[in-house]
Design a protein around this motif. Structure first.
Motif, PDB file in Angstrom:
ATOM      1  N   LEU A  87      -3.079  -2.073  -6.744  1.00  0.00           N
ATOM      2  CA  LEU A  87      -2.046  -2.420  -7.025  1.00  0.00           C
ATOM      3  C   LEU A  87      -1.191  -2.303  -6.288  1.00  0.00           C
ATOM      4  N   GLY A  88      -0.108  -3.736  -6.113  1.00  0.00           N
ATOM      5  CA  GLY A  88       0.781  -4.066  -5.019  1.00  0.00           C
ATOM      6  C   GLY A  88       1.409  -3.353  -4.376  1.00  0.00           C
ATOM      7  N   ASP A  89       1.792  -3.252  -2.915  1.00  0.00           N
ATOM      8  CA  ASP A  89       3.161  -2.560  -3.007  1.00  0.00           C
ATOM      9  C   ASP A  89       4.349  -3.145  -3.597  1.00  0.00           C
ATOM     10  N   SER A  90       4.567  -3.941  -4.494  1.00  0.00           N
ATOM     11  CA  SER A  90       5.918  -3.440  -4.835  1.00  0.00           C
ATOM     12  C   SER A  90       5.137  -3.126  -6.106  1.00  0.00           C
ATOM     13  N   ASP A 143       0.892 -10.340   7.984  1.00  0.00           N
ATOM     14  CA  ASP A 143      -0.062  -9.703   7.163  1.00  0.00           C
ATOM     15  C   ASP A 143      -1.296 -10.345   7.451  1.00  0.00           C
ATOM     16  N   VAL A 144      -1.976  -8.662   7.204  1.00  0.00           N
ATOM     17  CA  VAL A 144      -3.239  -8.626   6.894  1.00  0.00           C
ATOM     18  C   VAL A 144      -4.150  -8.369   6.269  1.00  0.00           C
ATOM     19  N   LEU A 145      -3.611  -8.288   4.802  1.00  0.00           N
ATOM     20  CA  LEU A 145      -4.162  -8.178   3.538  1.00  0.00           C
ATOM     21  C   LEU A 145      -3.425  -8.575   2.359  1.00  0.00           C
ATOM     22  N   ARG A 146      -4.180  -9.186   1.623  1.00  0.00           N
ATOM     23  CA  ARG A 146      -3.441  -9.834   0.422  1.00  0.00           C
ATOM     24  C   ARG A 146      -4.020  -9.303  -1.128  1.00  0.00           C
ATOM     25  N   VAL A 147      -3.352  -8.450  -1.611  1.00  0.00           N
ATOM     26  CA  VAL A 147      -3.897  -7.915  -2.970  1.00  0.00           C
ATOM     27  C   VAL A 147      -3.853  -8.465  -3.925  1.00  0.00           C
ATOM     28  N   ASP A 148      -4.626  -8.659  -4.679  1.00  0.00           N
ATOM     29  CA  ASP A 148      -5.218  -9.300  -6.265  1.00  0.00           C
ATOM     30  C   ASP A 148      -5.525  -8.455  -6.888  1.00  0.00           C
ATOM     31  N   PRO A 149      -3.905  -8.675  -8.575  1.00  0.00           N
ATOM     32  CA  PRO A 149      -4.340  -7.499  -8.947  1.00  0.00           C
ATOM     33  C   PRO A 149      -5.224  -8.012 -10.006  1.00  0.00           C
ATOM     34  N   SER A 150      -4.596  -9.090 -10.564  1.00  0.00           N
ATOM     35  CA  SER A 150      -5.532 -10.364 -11.322  1.00  0.00           C
ATOM     36  C   SER A 150      -7.552  -9.845 -11.398  1.00  0.00           C
ATOM     37  N   ALA A 151      -7.336 -10.129 -10.085  1.00  0.00           N
ATOM     38  CA  ALA A 151      -8.417  -9.837 -10.005  1.00  0.00           C
ATOM     39  C   ALA A 151      -9.286  -8.704  -9.820  1.00  0.00           C
ATOM     40  N   ASN A 152      -8.773  -7.541  -9.398  1.00  0.00           N
ATOM     41  CA  ASN A 152      -9.284  -6.436  -8.626  1.00  0.00           C
ATOM     42  C   ASN A 152      -9.581  -6.390  -7.565  1.00  0.00           C
ATOM     43  N   ALA A 206      -8.628 -11.848   8.403  1.00  0.00           N
ATOM     44  CA  ALA A 206      -9.355 -11.816   9.732  1.00  0.00           C
ATOM     45  C   ALA A 206      -9.657 -12.531   9.493  1.00  0.00           C
ATOM     46  N   GLU A 207     -11.143 -12.671  11.090  1.00  0.00           N
ATOM     47  CA  GLU A 207     -12.249 -13.306  11.414  1.00  0.00           C
ATOM     48  C   GLU A 207     -13.336 -12.791  11.545  1.00  0.00           C
ATOM     49  N   PRO A 208     -14.520 -13.512  10.403  1.00  0.00           N
ATOM     50  CA  PRO A 208     -14.302 -14.579   9.097  1.00  0.00           C
ATOM     51  C   PRO A 208     -13.218 -13.473   8.586  1.00  0.00           C
ATOM     52  N   PRO A 209     -12.644 -13.061   7.427  1.00  0.00           N
ATOM     53  CA  PRO A 209     -12.166 -13.174   5.714  1.00  0.00           C
ATOM     54  C   PRO A 209     -12.779 -12.491   5.341  1.00  0.00           C
ATOM     55  N   ARG A 210     -13.065 -11.395   4.782  1.00  0.00           N
ATOM     56  CA  ARG A 210     -13.696 -10.893   3.448  1.00  0.00           C
ATOM     57  C   ARG A 210     -12.929 -10.113   2.168  1.00  0.00           C
ATOM     58  N   SER A 211     -13.672  -9.990   1.027  1.00  0.00           N
ATOM     59  CA  SER A 211     -12.785  -9.724  -0.261  1.00  0.00           C
ATOM     60  C   SER A 211     -13.769  -8.041  -0.497  1.00  0.00           C
TER      61      SER A 211
END
Length: 258
Positions: free
Chosen positions: A30-33, A3-12, A18-23
Motif C-alpha cells: 500500500l502507498g502513503d496515500s 523520492d527514494v522509493l516508489r510503491v506499485d500496489p498493482s504489482a505488489n 538507488a544506484e543500482p535500482p532494486r525492486s
C-alpha cells in the motif's frame, strides 16, 4: 528532497530508487496515500473472517518510531464514540466491528451456535508485562501449560457481549499505555501492546453432543525502534532514561525477529 522509493500496489512491488535500482515483491503493498479502510481490507478483513471460522490470527505492526504503527492499529480516536464513527479509525476498531456484527447477525437468524467473547489487554514495558485493564497488576509472568499452551499468569480477561463492551475495554487499556516524546514523535508508544480477543463458539448436535471451538485473535502494536546516541556529559536525566528505555525496546524487537 527527492523520492527514494516508489510503491506499485498493482504489482505488489516496492522499487528502491538507488544506484543500482532494486525492486522488492510482497504479498501486499500500500502507498502513503492509502486510506485506513484500504489497509483494513488488505490486512484485517481476512483475519477477522478466519477468526469467525475458528482459526487463530495475529496482526502485528512493526517499524521505526514515528512511522504510523499506532495510527494504523487504533487511528486518531479520542473517545469510545469515535471508535464507531471516525473515518480514520484503525484496524482494531474495524476488525472488532466485523466480528461482533457477524456474531449478532447469526444470533438474530436463530443460529444454534452460542458465542462467548473475552478480551485482555497487556503491555510489555522495559521487559516487564503489565495488565492494562488492572493498572496495579505488574510484573506478570509467561507460563506454559499442557492444556492452555503459552499464557500470561494473572492476566485479567473481561467478558464482552457487544461491540460497545469490547470498545470500552479497548479504550480503558489505551489510556494506561506508556507514551513519551522522542526525536520523531511527541507522543510515541514506548511499550508493546497486545489486545487479545478470545472467541468461543459452542454448538450442540441433535444427538446432544456439545463441542466448543476456540479462536484467539491477537492485535499487536509494537513500540518503535530508534537509534540512540548517549553523551553522559550533555544529556539530562530524562534523556538518559529515554535512552535506556529505547535500549529495552530495541532488545525486545531483536528477540522478536529471532
Amino acid at each position: 528532497g527527492r523520492d527514494v522509493l516508489r510503491v506499485d500496489p498493482s504489482a505488489n512491488t516496492v522499487h528502491l530508487l538507488a544506484e543500482p535500482p532494486r525492486s522488492f515483491a510482497f504479498d501486499g503493498v500500500l502507498g502513503d496515500s492509502s486510506t485506513q479502510e484500504e489497509v483494513f481490507k488488505l490486512v484485517g478483513q481476512g483475519v477477522g473472517e478466519a477468526c469467525l471460522a475458528g482459526y487463530n490470527g495475529s496482526i502485528y505492526v512493526y517499524g521505526q518510531t514515528g512511522s504510523g504503527k499506532t495510527y494504523t492499529m487504533q487511528g486518531p480516536v479520542t473517545s469510545v464514540q469515535s471508535m464507531y464513527s471516525v473515518e480514520r479509525r484503525g484496524i482494531i476498531c474495524q476488525i472488532l466491528e466485523v466480528i461482533f456484527n457477524e456474531v449478532g447477525r447469526r444470533h438474530k437468524e436463530g443460529n444454534s451456535i452460542e458465542y462467548k467473547c473475552k478480551c485482555s489487554h497487556l503491555e510489555i514495558y522495559k521487559e516487564q508485562i503489565m495488565d492494562l485493564l488492572e493498572p496495579g497488576s505488574a510484573n506478570l509472568q509467561v507460563r506454559e501449560d499442557i492444556n492452555r499452551g503459552v499464557y500470561v499468569e494473572r492476566l485479567s480477561e473481561h467478558s464482552v457481549w457487544t461491540l460497545s463492551d469490547a470498545l470500552h475495554v479497548l479504550w480503558k487499556g489505551l489510556h494506561q499505555r506508556h507514551v513519551g516524546a522522542t526525536q520523531m514523535n511527541e507522543l510515541s508508544s514506548r511499550s508493546h501492546a497486545v489486545f487479545t480477543l478470545v472467541l468461543e463458539a459452542t454448538s450442540t448436535t441433535t444427538g446432544g453432543v456439545t463441542s466448543t471451538r476456540v479462536a484467539r485473535l491477537n492485535l499487536v502494536d509494537l513500540a518503535g525502534s530508534e537509534r540512540q546516541g548517549f553523551d553522559p556529559h550533555s544529556q539530562t536525566l530524562h534523556e538518559s532514561l529515554r535512552v535506556k528505555e529505547a535500549g529495552a525496546i530495541n532488545r525486545s524487537l531483536s528477540a522478536l525477529t529471532n
